[in-house]
Design a protein around this motif. Sequence first.
Motif, PDB file in Angstrom:
ATOM      1  N   VAL A  19       9.245  -4.912 -29.592  1.00  0.00           N
ATOM      2  CA  VAL A  19       8.454  -6.134 -29.440  1.00  0.00           C
ATOM      3  C   VAL A  19       9.031  -7.271 -30.279  1.00  0.00           C
ATOM      4  CG1 VAL A  19       6.132  -7.107 -29.688  1.00  0.00           C
ATOM      5  CG2 VAL A  19       6.409  -4.748 -28.952  1.00  0.00           C
ATOM      6  N   THR A  20       9.608  -6.941 -31.423  1.00  0.00           N
ATOM      7  CA  THR A  20      10.204  -7.968 -32.278  1.00  0.00           C
ATOM      8  C   THR A  20      11.357  -8.659 -31.562  1.00  0.00           C
ATOM      9  OG1 THR A  20       9.603  -6.672 -34.219  1.00  0.00           O
ATOM     10  CG2 THR A  20      11.233  -8.408 -34.540  1.00  0.00           C
ATOM     11  N   LYS A  21      12.225  -7.880 -30.947  1.00  0.00           N
ATOM     12  CA  LYS A  21      13.358  -8.452 -30.216  1.00  0.00           C
ATOM     13  C   LYS A  21      12.863  -9.267 -29.022  1.00  0.00           C
ATOM     14  CE  LYS A  21      17.682  -7.399 -27.869  1.00  0.00           C
ATOM     15  NZ  LYS A  21      18.626  -6.370 -27.456  1.00  0.00           N
ATOM     16  N   ALA A  22      11.844  -8.755 -28.325  1.00  0.00           N
ATOM     17  CA  ALA A  22      11.283  -9.480 -27.181  1.00  0.00           C
ATOM     18  C   ALA A  22      10.738 -10.834 -27.630  1.00  0.00           C
ATOM     19  CB  ALA A  22      10.183  -8.657 -26.512  1.00  0.00           C
ATOM     20  N   ALA A  23      10.019 -10.854 -28.748  1.00  0.00           N
ATOM     21  CA  ALA A  23       9.465 -12.113 -29.266  1.00  0.00           C
ATOM     22  C   ALA A  23      10.574 -13.087 -29.644  1.00  0.00           C
ATOM     23  CB  ALA A  23       8.564 -11.830 -30.464  1.00  0.00           C
ATOM     24  N   GLU A  24      11.641 -12.591 -30.272  1.00  0.00           N
ATOM     25  CA  GLU A  24      12.767 -13.453 -30.648  1.00  0.00           C
ATOM     26  C   GLU A  24      13.432 -14.059 -29.413  1.00  0.00           C
ATOM     27  OE1 GLU A  24      15.403 -11.060 -33.008  1.00  0.00           O
ATOM     28  OE2 GLU A  24      13.967 -10.924 -34.674  1.00  0.00           O
ATOM     29  N   LEU A  25      13.646 -13.230 -28.390  1.00  0.00           N
ATOM     30  CA  LEU A  25      14.264 -13.731 -27.153  1.00  0.00           C
ATOM     31  C   LEU A  25      13.393 -14.788 -26.489  1.00  0.00           C
ATOM     32  CD1 LEU A  25      15.624 -10.348 -25.760  1.00  0.00           C
ATOM     33  CD2 LEU A  25      17.010 -12.336 -26.429  1.00  0.00           C
ATOM     34  N   LEU A  26      12.088 -14.569 -26.489  1.00  0.00           N
ATOM     35  CA  LEU A  26      11.183 -15.546 -25.866  1.00  0.00           C
ATOM     36  C   LEU A  26      11.138 -16.842 -26.667  1.00  0.00           C
ATOM     37  CD1 LEU A  26       8.342 -13.131 -24.741  1.00  0.00           C
ATOM     38  CD2 LEU A  26       9.961 -14.348 -23.273  1.00  0.00           C
ATOM     39  N   GLU A  27      11.193 -16.753 -27.994  1.00  0.00           N
ATOM     40  CA  GLU A  27      11.214 -17.965 -28.817  1.00  0.00           C
ATOM     41  C   GLU A  27      12.507 -18.755 -28.584  1.00  0.00           C
ATOM     42  OE1 GLU A  27      10.373 -17.080 -32.942  1.00  0.00           O
ATOM     43  OE2 GLU A  27       8.599 -15.917 -32.364  1.00  0.00           O
ATOM     44  N   GLN A  28      13.624 -18.044 -28.480  1.00  0.00           N
ATOM     45  CA  GLN A  28      14.901 -18.707 -28.194  1.00  0.00           C
ATOM     46  C   GLN A  28      14.854 -19.388 -26.823  1.00  0.00           C
ATOM     47  OE1 GLN A  28      17.928 -15.701 -28.531  1.00  0.00           O
ATOM     48  NE2 GLN A  28      17.668 -15.464 -30.746  1.00  0.00           N
ATOM     49  N   ALA A  29      14.299 -18.701 -25.842  1.00  0.00           N
ATOM     50  CA  ALA A  29      14.201 -19.270 -24.494  1.00  0.00           C
ATOM     51  C   ALA A  29      13.300 -20.504 -24.492  1.00  0.00           C
ATOM     52  CB  ALA A  29      13.676 -18.223 -23.519  1.00  0.00           C
ATOM     53  N   ALA A  30      12.213 -20.465 -25.258  1.00  0.00           N
ATOM     54  CA  ALA A  30      11.305 -21.616 -25.336  1.00  0.00           C
ATOM     55  C   ALA A  30      11.995 -22.810 -25.986  1.00  0.00           C
ATOM     56  CB  ALA A  30      10.040 -21.236 -26.107  1.00  0.00           C
ATOM     57  N   ARG A  31      12.802 -22.559 -27.014  1.00  0.00           N
ATOM     58  CA  ARG A  31      13.544 -23.663 -27.662  1.00  0.00           C
ATOM     59  C   ARG A  31      14.628 -24.212 -26.743  1.00  0.00           C
ATOM     60  NH1 ARG A  31      12.913 -20.530 -32.350  1.00  0.00           N
ATOM     61  NH2 ARG A  31      14.955 -19.535 -32.076  1.00  0.00           N
ATOM     62  N   ALA A  32      15.313 -23.314 -26.014  1.00  0.00           N
ATOM     63  CA  ALA A  32      16.401 -23.751 -25.128  1.00  0.00           C
ATOM     64  C   ALA A  32      15.875 -24.469 -23.895  1.00  0.00           C
ATOM     65  CB  ALA A  32      17.250 -22.549 -24.709  1.00  0.00           C
ATOM     66  N   HIS A  33      14.654 -24.149 -23.483  1.00  0.00           N
ATOM     67  CA  HIS A  33      14.041 -24.754 -22.280  1.00  0.00           C
ATOM     68  C   HIS A  33      12.636 -25.236 -22.637  1.00  0.00           C
ATOM     69  CE1 HIS A  33      17.284 -23.013 -19.852  1.00  0.00           C
ATOM     70  NE2 HIS A  33      17.136 -21.933 -20.600  1.00  0.00           N
ATOM     71  N   PRO A  34      12.536 -26.366 -23.360  1.00  0.00           N
ATOM     72  CA  PRO A  34      11.236 -26.812 -23.872  1.00  0.00           C
ATOM     73  C   PRO A  34      10.213 -27.165 -22.789  1.00  0.00           C
ATOM     74  CG  PRO A  34      12.948 -28.441 -24.337  1.00  0.00           C
ATOM     75  CD  PRO A  34      13.621 -27.247 -23.751  1.00  0.00           C
ATOM     76  N   GLY A  35      10.663 -27.465 -21.607  1.00  0.00           N
ATOM     77  CA  GLY A  35       9.717 -27.802 -20.537  1.00  0.00           C
ATOM     78  C   GLY A  35       9.267 -26.606 -19.717  1.00  0.00           C
ATOM     79  N   ALA A  36       9.830 -25.448 -19.967  1.00  0.00           N
ATOM     80  CA  ALA A  36       9.511 -24.255 -19.178  1.00  0.00           C
ATOM     81  C   ALA A  36       8.262 -23.558 -19.735  1.00  0.00           C
ATOM     82  CB  ALA A  36      10.685 -23.292 -19.175  1.00  0.00           C
ATOM     83  N   LYS A  37       7.392 -23.176 -18.849  1.00  0.00           N
ATOM     84  CA  LYS A  37       6.175 -22.487 -19.268  1.00  0.00           C
ATOM     85  C   LYS A  37       6.360 -20.967 -19.337  1.00  0.00           C
ATOM     86  CE  LYS A  37       4.087 -21.720 -14.717  1.00  0.00           C
ATOM     87  NZ  LYS A  37       2.915 -21.893 -13.886  1.00  0.00           N
ATOM     88  N   GLU A  38       7.354 -20.432 -18.657  1.00  0.00           N
ATOM     89  CA  GLU A  38       7.503 -18.982 -18.518  1.00  0.00           C
ATOM     90  C   GLU A  38       7.666 -18.242 -19.841  1.00  0.00           C
ATOM     91  OE1 GLU A  38       9.120 -21.262 -16.687  1.00  0.00           O
ATOM     92  OE2 GLU A  38       8.424 -20.889 -14.650  1.00  0.00           O
ATOM     93  N   PRO A  39       8.485 -18.755 -20.784  1.00  0.00           N
ATOM     94  CA  PRO A  39       8.585 -18.019 -22.056  1.00  0.00           C
ATOM     95  C   PRO A  39       7.244 -17.940 -22.786  1.00  0.00           C
ATOM     96  CG  PRO A  39      10.346 -19.648 -21.886  1.00  0.00           C
ATOM     97  CD  PRO A  39       9.411 -19.885 -20.746  1.00  0.00           C
ATOM     98  N   TRP A  40       6.481 -19.019 -22.696  1.00  0.00           N
ATOM     99  CA  TRP A  40       5.178 -19.052 -23.354  1.00  0.00           C
ATOM    100  C   TRP A  40       4.190 -18.126 -22.648  1.00  0.00           C
ATOM    101  CZ3 TRP A  40       5.119 -20.852 -28.003  1.00  0.00           C
ATOM    102  CH2 TRP A  40       6.029 -21.842 -28.376  1.00  0.00           C
TER     103      TRP A  40
END
Length: 177
Positions: A19-40
């Motif tokens: 879960v830690t790695k999953a959370a890190e990947l999702l946070e990176q995706a949210a930063r790389a794509h600030p307008g995308a709702k999917e990581p959130w």
Amino acid sequence: MDLPQALTQARSAQEAGDVTKAAELLEQAARAHPGAKEPWLQQAQMHLEARRYGQAIVAAQEVLQRDVGDITAHSIMAVAGLRASALALGHLRQGNAVQGSTREEAQTLTQTIREAIGETVLVAPEPVQAPPARPAGPVRRREAHSASASARPLRPVEPPVARPATTGSRNPFSALQ
């Protein structure tokens, strides 16, 4: 970072129990794509499943900032909020501390939820067992009195308490659609 690839990797990490790695990947995706709702949205679902209700609500709010009509985010917010409330009220109830304005507000909120989902009861009460059958034959006055007494409820029926429902990764409000 490619968004679909990041989401897939995060989902794989979560399914593998990391879960830690999953959370890190999702946070990176949210930063790389600030307008995308999917990581959130994926974060909100992950937090809800892990019973981190405050974090689930925050992530769902991020989704709603990007898409105000996202039903899943609204559902996650509602379910997480109800579960957190149910936990808090359960603790208060154990200490007999639900009184006054807190009790009135809880009753008002319960009524609002009932109206919103179109149900008069939020949790179905446990079925009352019928009294054991009496043998056939003449009924004496004393037995008639005890038979009518046993037909009465043994205890007053209390309003049901909303309990947290278990949801997997499915939409918690799918039955309402």
